[in-house]
Design a protein around this motif. Structure first.
Motif, short mmCIF file in Angstrom:
data_model
loop_
_atom_site.label_atom_id
_atom_site.label_comp_id
_atom_site.label_asym_id
_atom_site.label_seq_id
_atom_site.Cartn_x
_atom_site.Cartn_y
_atom_site.Cartn_z
N LYS A 1 44.77 -19.34 35.41
CA LYS A 1 44.95 -19.91 36.72
C LYS A 1 45.44 -18.65 37.69
N TRP A 2 45.51 -18.89 39.00
CA TRP A 2 45.52 -17.71 39.96
C TRP A 2 46.30 -18.61 41.33
N GLY A 3 47.02 -17.70 41.93
CA GLY A 3 47.67 -18.13 43.15
C GLY A 3 48.48 -19.37 43.07
N ALA A 4 48.36 -20.20 43.84
CA ALA A 4 49.19 -21.50 43.92
C ALA A 4 48.86 -22.48 42.92
N ASP A 5 47.58 -22.38 42.38
CA ASP A 5 47.35 -23.19 41.45
C ASP A 5 48.27 -22.73 39.93
N PHE A 6 48.54 -21.45 39.95
CA PHE A 6 49.33 -20.90 38.71
C PHE A 6 50.73 -21.28 39.23
N ASP A 7 51.29 -21.10 40.28
CA ASP A 7 52.61 -21.43 40.44
C ASP A 7 52.82 -22.82 40.19
N LYS A 8 51.95 -23.77 40.62
CA LYS A 8 52.47 -25.06 40.44
C LYS A 8 52.20 -25.47 38.86
N SER A 9 51.26 -24.86 38.36
CA SER A 9 51.22 -25.28 36.79
C SER A 9 52.33 -24.74 36.00
N ARG B 1 57.92 -14.87 31.66
CA ARG B 1 57.59 -13.34 31.58
C ARG B 1 56.21 -13.32 32.55
N LEU B 2 55.41 -14.24 32.17
CA LEU B 2 54.16 -14.36 32.69
C LEU B 2 54.01 -14.46 34.05
N ALA B 3 55.05 -15.57 34.67
CA ALA B 3 55.22 -15.87 35.99
C ALA B 3 55.72 -14.90 36.63
N VAL B 4 56.58 -14.26 36.02
CA VAL B 4 57.31 -12.97 36.91
C VAL B 4 56.02 -12.13 37.65
N LYS B 5 55.10 -11.85 36.62
CA LYS B 5 54.09 -11.09 36.71
C LYS B 5 53.12 -11.74 37.73
N MET B 6 52.50 -13.03 37.64
CA MET B 6 51.53 -13.59 38.39
C MET B 6 51.76 -14.54 39.34
N ALA B 7 53.09 -15.12 39.46
CA ALA B 7 53.46 -16.12 40.43
C ALA B 7 53.17 -15.28 41.91
N THR B 8 52.73 -16.03 42.86
CA THR B 8 52.50 -15.50 44.30
C THR B 8 53.91 -16.15 45.26
N SER B 9 54.25 -16.99 44.84
CA SER B 9 55.51 -17.49 45.55
C SER B 9 56.89 -16.81 45.19
N GLU B 10 57.35 -16.08 46.12
CA GLU B 10 58.72 -15.52 45.79
C GLU B 10 59.73 -16.46 45.12
N ASP B 11 59.65 -17.58 45.59
CA ASP B 11 60.62 -18.79 44.93
C ASP B 11 60.22 -18.69 43.46
N VAL B 12 58.80 -18.99 43.19
CA VAL B 12 58.53 -19.17 41.89
C VAL B 12 58.87 -17.97 40.93
N ARG B 13 58.82 -16.82 41.47
CA ARG B 13 59.03 -15.50 40.72
C ARG B 13 60.69 -15.55 40.66
N THR B 14 61.45 -15.91 41.53
CA THR B 14 62.94 -16.11 41.43
C THR B 14 63.17 -17.01 39.99
N ILE B 15 62.63 -18.24 40.29
CA ILE B 15 62.84 -19.01 39.10
C ILE B 15 62.45 -18.55 38.01
N ALA B 16 61.29 -17.89 37.66
CA ALA B 16 60.83 -17.03 36.53
C ALA B 16 61.72 -16.10 36.11
N ALA C 1 58.00 -29.83 44.78
CA ALA C 1 58.01 -30.88 46.04
C ALA C 1 57.69 -29.95 46.97
N GLU C 2 58.35 -28.81 47.34
CA GLU C 2 57.95 -28.14 48.44
C GLU C 2 56.62 -27.57 48.46
N LEU C 3 56.13 -26.90 47.15
CA LEU C 3 54.58 -26.61 47.21
C LEU C 3 53.72 -27.74 47.27
N GLY C 4 54.05 -28.94 47.16
CA GLY C 4 53.26 -30.11 47.32
C GLY C 4 52.29 -30.50 46.17
#
Length: 172
Positions: free
Chosen positions: A109-117, A51-66, A169-172
């Protein structure tokens, strides 16, 4: 990497399978009630952080997963409640302390750091734990509904794990 539309379709089909079966109306053994609580705790963790990731993720793919995880865990949670009620078992009402701690850490966390975490904590480690729990349930549960739930959910958990690993892996 699985295309987004295929991922969404797979989740919808798996959710329909979980919703389709009914709980048995006999009392659950203490062991089965404990297994049900283990599933519920893992599901609550996935639900809260997703639920948090749906709100905070910056990557559309990460939001889709969340979002897929929120939908999966909402359906699974409802089925767990149905099974628990039919079997006379109690489930936790709120997330455990480790889940609350994880949410707090992710909120910092914010941005890509949030997405990866998020992907690491929920997508990979969370799904590894759920896979282990569901495998244990398939081996040890006495109740047919709980075994069916584990058998039905396990392939979806495995695909969410793989999709999360691919995205990491795609996010690095």
């Amino acid at each position: 990497k699985m295309p987004s539309e295929d991922f969404k379709k797979m989740n919808k089909e798996a959710g329909a399978k979980v919703e389709a079966f009914k709980a048995d109306s006999r009392s659950l053994s203490k062991g089965d009630a404990a297994l049900l609580k283990d599933i519920a705790a893992g599901g609550m963790m996935q639900l809260e952080v997703s639920r948090l990731a749906v709100k905070m993720a910056t990557s559309e793919d990460v939001r889709t997963i969340a979002q897929a995880e929120v939908e999966e865990q909402t359906i699974l949670g409802a089925k767990l409640k149905e099974i628990a009620k039919a079997g006379g078992a109690e489930l936790p009402e709120e997330p455990d302390a480790s889940t609350k701690e994880m949410v707090t850490k992710l909120k910092a966390k914010w941005g890509a750091d949030f997405d990866k975490s998020y992907l690491e904590e929920s997508g990979v480690e969370g799904h590894k734990q759920l896979k282990s729990t569901m495998s244990k349930v398939r081996e040890k549960a006495e109740d047919a509904a709980i075994k069916r739930l584990a058998t039905t959910a396990l392939p979806l958990i495995e695909s969410h794990l793989q999709v999360s690993q691919d995205e990491m892996a795609e996010l690095g």
